[in-house]
Design a protein around this motif. Structure first.
Motif, PDB file in Angstrom:
ATOM      1  N   TYR A   1       1.649  -2.758  -0.183  1.00  0.00           N
ATOM      2  CA  TYR A   1       2.686  -2.108   0.109  1.00  0.00           C
ATOM      3  C   TYR A   1       3.726  -1.803  -1.184  1.00  0.00           C
ATOM      4  O   TYR A   1       3.561  -2.662  -2.132  1.00  0.00           O
ATOM      5  CB  TYR A   1       3.809  -2.698   1.072  1.00  0.00           C
ATOM      6  CG  TYR A   1       3.619  -2.585   2.454  1.00  0.00           C
ATOM      7  CD1 TYR A   1       3.574  -1.163   3.225  1.00  0.00           C
ATOM      8  CD2 TYR A   1       3.080  -3.547   3.232  1.00  0.00           C
ATOM      9  CE1 TYR A   1       3.271  -0.982   4.202  1.00  0.00           C
ATOM     10  CE2 TYR A   1       2.902  -3.502   4.626  1.00  0.00           C
ATOM     11  CZ  TYR A   1       2.685  -2.127   5.029  1.00  0.00           C
ATOM     12  OH  TYR A   1       2.661  -1.881   6.631  1.00  0.00           O
TER      13      TYR A   1
ATOM     14  N   ILE B   1       7.725  -8.671  -1.227  1.00  0.00           N
ATOM     15  CA  ILE B   1       6.567  -8.540  -0.246  1.00  0.00           C
ATOM     16  C   ILE B   1       5.889  -9.949  -0.362  1.00  0.00           C
ATOM     17  O   ILE B   1       5.718 -10.565  -1.561  1.00  0.00           O
ATOM     18  CB  ILE B   1       5.472  -7.494  -1.038  1.00  0.00           C
ATOM     19  CG1 ILE B   1       6.296  -6.003  -0.801  1.00  0.00           C
ATOM     20  CG2 ILE B   1       4.327  -7.240  -0.160  1.00  0.00           C
ATOM     21  CD1 ILE B   1       6.719  -5.600   0.341  1.00  0.00           C
TER      22      ILE B   1
ATOM     23  N   LYS C   1       3.891 -12.154  -3.444  1.00  0.00           N
ATOM     24  CA  LYS C   1       2.889 -11.438  -4.022  1.00  0.00           C
ATOM     25  C   LYS C   1       3.223 -11.746  -5.522  1.00  0.00           C
ATOM     26  O   LYS C   1       2.426 -11.774  -6.345  1.00  0.00           O
ATOM     27  CB  LYS C   1       2.894 -10.061  -3.910  1.00  0.00           C
ATOM     28  CG  LYS C   1       1.707  -9.721  -3.015  1.00  0.00           C
ATOM     29  CD  LYS C   1       1.732  -8.191  -2.636  1.00  0.00           C
ATOM     30  CE  LYS C   1       0.587  -7.451  -3.326  1.00  0.00           C
ATOM     31  NZ  LYS C   1       0.596  -6.047  -2.781  1.00  0.00           N
TER      32      LYS C   1
ATOM     33  N   ARG D   1      13.120   2.648   5.743  1.00  0.00           N
ATOM     34  CA  ARG D   1      14.195   1.790   6.366  1.00  0.00           C
ATOM     35  C   ARG D   1      15.223   2.622   6.272  1.00  0.00           C
ATOM     36  O   ARG D   1      15.902   3.056   5.147  1.00  0.00           O
ATOM     37  CB  ARG D   1      14.242   0.526   6.033  1.00  0.00           C
ATOM     38  CG  ARG D   1      15.010  -0.584   6.656  1.00  0.00           C
ATOM     39  CD  ARG D   1      14.835  -1.853   6.489  1.00  0.00           C
ATOM     40  NE  ARG D   1      13.651  -2.196   6.929  1.00  0.00           N
ATOM     41  CZ  ARG D   1      12.850  -3.501   6.720  1.00  0.00           C
ATOM     42  NH1 ARG D   1      13.140  -4.301   5.821  1.00  0.00           N
ATOM     43  NH2 ARG D   1      11.595  -3.750   7.448  1.00  0.00           N
TER      44      ARG D   1
ATOM     45  N   GLU E   1       0.298  -8.070   4.821  1.00  0.00           N
ATOM     46  CA  GLU E   1       1.668  -8.216   3.911  1.00  0.00           C
ATOM     47  C   GLU E   1       2.670  -8.106   4.776  1.00  0.00           C
ATOM     48  O   GLU E   1       2.903  -7.269   5.930  1.00  0.00           O
ATOM     49  CB  GLU E   1       1.566  -7.087   3.023  1.00  0.00           C
ATOM     50  CG  GLU E   1       0.472  -7.228   1.651  1.00  0.00           C
ATOM     51  CD  GLU E   1       1.017  -6.165   0.752  1.00  0.00           C
ATOM     52  OE1 GLU E   1       0.369  -6.485  -0.126  1.00  0.00           O
ATOM     53  OE2 GLU E   1       1.719  -5.315   0.760  1.00  0.00           O
TER      54      GLU E   1
ATOM     55  N   PHE F   1       8.817   3.191   1.895  1.00  0.00           N
ATOM     56  CA  PHE F   1       7.667   2.625   1.551  1.00  0.00           C
ATOM     57  C   PHE F   1       6.341   3.119   1.896  1.00  0.00           C
ATOM     58  O   PHE F   1       6.160   4.015   2.576  1.00  0.00           O
ATOM     59  CB  PHE F   1       7.550   1.195   2.266  1.00  0.00           C
ATOM     60  CG  PHE F   1       7.966   1.173   3.759  1.00  0.00           C
ATOM     61  CD1 PHE F   1       6.799   1.597   4.592  1.00  0.00           C
ATOM     62  CD2 PHE F   1       9.037   1.049   4.170  1.00  0.00           C
ATOM     63  CE1 PHE F   1       6.845   1.678   5.974  1.00  0.00           C
ATOM     64  CE2 PHE F   1       9.271   1.292   5.808  1.00  0.00           C
ATOM     65  CZ  PHE F   1       8.117   1.436   6.335  1.00  0.00           C
TER      66      PHE F   1
ATOM     67  N   LEU G   1      16.512  -5.287  -0.162  1.00  0.00           N
ATOM     68  CA  LEU G   1      15.033  -4.845  -0.657  1.00  0.00           C
ATOM     69  C   LEU G   1      14.030  -6.075  -0.316  1.00  0.00           C
ATOM     70  O   LEU G   1      14.516  -7.129  -0.955  1.00  0.00           O
ATOM     71  CB  LEU G   1      14.901  -4.399  -1.957  1.00  0.00           C
ATOM     72  CG  LEU G   1      15.307  -3.302  -2.477  1.00  0.00           C
ATOM     73  CD1 LEU G   1      14.966  -2.839  -3.974  1.00  0.00           C
ATOM     74  CD2 LEU G   1      14.674  -2.292  -1.510  1.00  0.00           C
TER      75      LEU G   1
ATOM     76  N   LEU H   1       7.235  -0.372  -2.604  1.00  0.00           N
ATOM     77  CA  LEU H   1       8.531  -0.109  -2.035  1.00  0.00           C
ATOM     78  C   LEU H   1       9.261   0.991  -3.098  1.00  0.00           C
ATOM     79  O   LEU H   1       8.878   0.921  -4.157  1.00  0.00           O
ATOM     80  CB  LEU H   1       9.685  -1.101  -2.046  1.00  0.00           C
ATOM     81  CG  LEU H   1       9.058  -2.331  -1.150  1.00  0.00           C
ATOM     82  CD1 LEU H   1      10.496  -3.498  -1.024  1.00  0.00           C
ATOM     83  CD2 LEU H   1       8.980  -1.864   0.206  1.00  0.00           C
TER      84      LEU H   1
ATOM     85  N   LEU I   1       6.884  -3.800   7.957  1.00  0.00           N
ATOM     86  CA  LEU I   1       7.248  -2.571   7.432  1.00  0.00           C
ATOM     87  C   LEU I   1       6.768  -1.391   8.388  1.00  0.00           C
ATOM     88  O   LEU I   1       5.784  -1.334   8.717  1.00  0.00           O
ATOM     89  CB  LEU I   1       6.749  -2.173   6.012  1.00  0.00           C
ATOM     90  CG  LEU I   1       7.620  -3.169   4.986  1.00  0.00           C
ATOM     91  CD1 LEU I   1       6.784  -2.865   3.668  1.00  0.00           C
ATOM     92  CD2 LEU I   1       9.115  -2.607   4.699  1.00  0.00           C
TER      93      LEU I   1
ATOM     94  N   PHE J   1      15.517   2.382   1.522  1.00  0.00           N
ATOM     95  CA  PHE J   1      14.291   2.517   0.738  1.00  0.00           C
ATOM     96  C   PHE J   1      13.129   3.009   1.447  1.00  0.00           C
ATOM     97  O   PHE J   1      13.282   3.281   2.677  1.00  0.00           O
ATOM     98  CB  PHE J   1      13.869   1.023   0.077  1.00  0.00           C
ATOM     99  CG  PHE J   1      13.554   0.034   1.108  1.00  0.00           C
ATOM    100  CD1 PHE J   1      12.317  -0.012   1.583  1.00  0.00           C
ATOM    101  CD2 PHE J   1      14.492  -0.785   1.723  1.00  0.00           C
ATOM    102  CE1 PHE J   1      11.982  -0.831   2.535  1.00  0.00           C
ATOM    103  CE2 PHE J   1      14.183  -2.019   2.585  1.00  0.00           C
ATOM    104  CZ  PHE J   1      12.936  -1.962   2.970  1.00  0.00           C
TER     105      PHE J   1
END
Lengths: 351, 290
Positions: free
Chosen positions: A76, B23, B44, A265, B106, A69, B20, A78, B65, A67
């Motif tokens: 963030y 967050i 979130k 990623r 985050e 981001f 996935l 995604l 991330l 994915f």
């Protein structure tokens, strides 16, 4: 059964091209692998040899974006990729590689579904080609199938000279053949010819292992450090046996950043031959090379059968052919000492 | 206890792509020691915040991330759901990046993964918690879980140690457990230190001195491998059977769901079959690669 004349095979591929991305065995990029058919080259119809890079790459690419981001004002965001990969048809895959896909399906279906892998699997038609030219170090017949086994494909083709005999194995296979103008009914003589081709290929698989005996000996030699040190002495931990193994599926996960602050990623093939594979900040359970070689052999021949009821090797021989130091898994398996049960094995047996 | 008794497992909540991350926002950071911080965080997504469930002992894959993912247990208790917590020692690339983050930053979270401590098996029994250093993190979740359901369990012993007084994690909770008259709390440090009036000695030796009774008891031991290796024999000497001892194993992990391959001990995948195991199970492992 059906057949198609070789001179018409291109028209069948063209028909499939309308619906699928068609992959064929190709040497176009230097290394034999499944590559998108260019609509011209037909050398693969006559060159019935297995690819160097196995077709697992069509389901578990050597590197794959999981994915993307990016950071926005609200935080963030995604960006999922690959939810619905394009439909693909793999033409000419050998029974050993089709079996390998069936073997790693089990891992990616187990407990948690792996969408990246399974979405590709579901969107794929496998058109197998009976292997007519096994290598000296192929040993598929020792693993419960053979060079013409059609169990794991949708359609099976056998080269009978001027034509391919066609066996429709699955409904998916029947579907993609429906309406193909050049496909004709096979005659009893065609079928007889195909049988002879298959038998002859089977007879030429000369390397053998005794899986029953291996199954008995493996539990006894696990702790035989000396044996594994000798077996692994010449290994240079290059990982080629893993990367080219059609059933090796281990992967790493890594992030990459671009200059604009967005990133992605990825997952990429990983390898138990590398010490870093299991390295933790303070210790490493497989720092020793003999442990890593042992892991490789046991994963295929002991752990996989225990977890999924099938040996995790298809006898395709790639790990032997491509090894820079001539390490040969069949020699290892055939040289397993008879061994003696350890104290622990004895107590486990008696309890 | 049969092997399956510790394999309680809550499946990943979200449907769809298990890779996935969700967050989450860091809401509070506690400096536990010079090398350990506890991060309090919340998802979130409002719905996930309400629906997310886990059990003591389970772990998550935490993302920074752009840097990557790392594996830590959830160190808060499912009985206290204002937020989620993870106590993290600064040891590698991802943990260093995490330590640089501040409140409001985050992170990504995938999980919960793995099995959990066998609360059903522990019910009605005397409990002995033995922890060293950052190894208190998974037990922190379990201890609060047990204390919040105090009537369900018998006597509670806690033995916790660190190298120096500075290295003790969750000092505020150590105090609370010290004050709790239903808990027999013992804190120790490896060597004498200025301003330290408590016990001095390694965790296994101090456990031997505390000498919890083995009858109708379960010992849960978490800490550095060396501490675990020396504590099990002490407990055996006190009469604990291998089935009465539980620990969590640590491995390099990536996927958290039994696919990427690296956390195996023979045919056991620590992420999928563990991370909690009884000593009886560990003794039955074919492989010594743990």
């Amino acid at each position: 059964m059906k057949k198609i004349k070789k001179q018409n095979a291109a028209r069948l591929l063209e028909k499939w091209q309308k619906e699928f991305t068609v992959f064929v065995p190709s040497k176009a990029s230097g290394v034999a692998q499944m590559a998108v058919w260019d609509g011209q080259d037909l050398a693969f119809l006559e060159h019935n040899r297995n690819t160097v890079i196995p077709p697992k790459a069509n389901f578990l690419p050597s590197i794959q974006k999981m994915f993307g981001f990016r950071k926005e004002e609200g935080g963030y965001v995604l960006e999922p990729t690959d939810e619905d990969p394009p439909k693909q048809l793999l033409f000419g895959i050998h029974p050993c590689d089709a079996r390998a896909i069936a073997i790693i399906d089990m891992v990616f279906k187990d407990a948690y579904e792996d969408r990246y892998y399974l979405s590709r699997r579901q969107n794929t038609v496998l058109v197998g080609m009976a292997c007519t030219s096994p290598y000296d170090n192929c040993f598929c017949t020792s693993l419960g199938f053979g060079p013409a086994d059609a169990t794991d494909v949708d359609i099976m083709l056998t080269d009978i000279g001027d034509s391919f005999l066609i066996e429709e194995i699955t409904d998916k296979g029947k579907e993609v053949l429906a309406g193909a103008k050049d496909v004709m009914a096979a005659t009893p003589a065609d079928e007889k010819k195909a049988r002879a081709v298959k038998e002859s290929a089977k007879a030429r698989v000369s390397t053998k292992i005794d899986t029953d005996e291996i199954g008995k000996r493996l539990p006894l030699v696990f702790d035989d450090r000396k044996f594994w040190e000798e077996i692994s002495a010449k290994c240079v931990s290059c990982g080629i046996c893993t990367f080219l193994c059609p059933t090796c599926y281990c992967f790493d996960i890594n992030d990459e950043m671009l200059r604009d602050g967005s990133g992605a990623r990825y997952r990429n093939w990983d390898c138990c031959s590398f010490a870093v594979y299991t390295k933790m900040p303070t210790e490493n359970p497989r720092e020793d090379k003999w442990r890593r070689v042992r892991q490789k052999v046991y994963h295929k021949y002991a752990f996989y059968p225990e977890l999924f009821g099938i040996i995790g090797c298809t006898g395709c021989g790639r790990c032997i052919r491509q090894c820079p130091v001539n390490w040969d898994i069949t020699q290892t398996l055939n040289s397993l000492p008879a061994g003696t049960p350890t104290k622990k094995q004895e107590t486990q047996k008696s309890s | 206890m049969t092997i399956s008794d510790i394999s309680h497992r809550k499946r990943y909540l979200a449907e769809g792509n298990v890779y996935l991350p969700h967050i989450a926002v860091i809401e509070k950071i506690i400096d536990e020691t010079p090398a350990v911080k506890t991060f309090h965080f919340n998802f979130k997504d409002e719905k996930l915040r309400k629906e997310f469930t886990f059990e003591s002992g389970q772990f998550g894959e935490y993302s920074i991330l752009g840097t990557g993912e790392a594996t830590f247990c959830i160190s808060s208790s499912p009985t206290r759901r204002d937020d989620l917590e993870c106590a993290v020692a600064r040891v590698g690339r991802v943990t260093n990046a995490l330590h640089r983050l501040g409140v409001g930053a985050e992170i990504g979270f995938r999980g919960p993964f793995g099995n959990s401590f066998p609360l059903d098996y522990m019910a009605g029994k005397n409990l002995v918690f033995v922890a060293g250093g950052i190894g208190l993190a998974p037990l922190h979740s379990l201890i609060w879980n047990v204390l919040d359901n105090r009537a369900k369990y018998g006597n509670i012993d806690i033995v916790y140690g660190a190298r120096t007084p500075r290295d003790l994690c969750f000092k505020y909770d150590l105090e609370a457990w010290e004050k709790d008259s239903s808990v027999n709390m013992t804190t120790t440090v490896d060597r004498e230190a200025p301003d330290w009036q408590g016990n001095v000695g390694f965790v296994p030796a101090v456990t031997e001195k505390v000498a919890p009774a083995a009858k109708n008891a379960v010992a849960i031991v978490c800490g550095p491998p060396i501490m675990i290796r020396f504590t099990f024999p002490v407990l055996e000497k006190l009469g604990f059977t291998p089935a009465q001892m539980i620990t969590t194993l640590e491995k390099r992990m990536k996927c958290g769901i039994g696919k990427c391959g690296r956390c195996n001990i023979g045919e056991i995948y620590v992420c999928r079959d563990g991370p909690g195991f009884s000593y009886e199970q560990i003794k039955s492992f074919r492989s010594d690669e743990y």
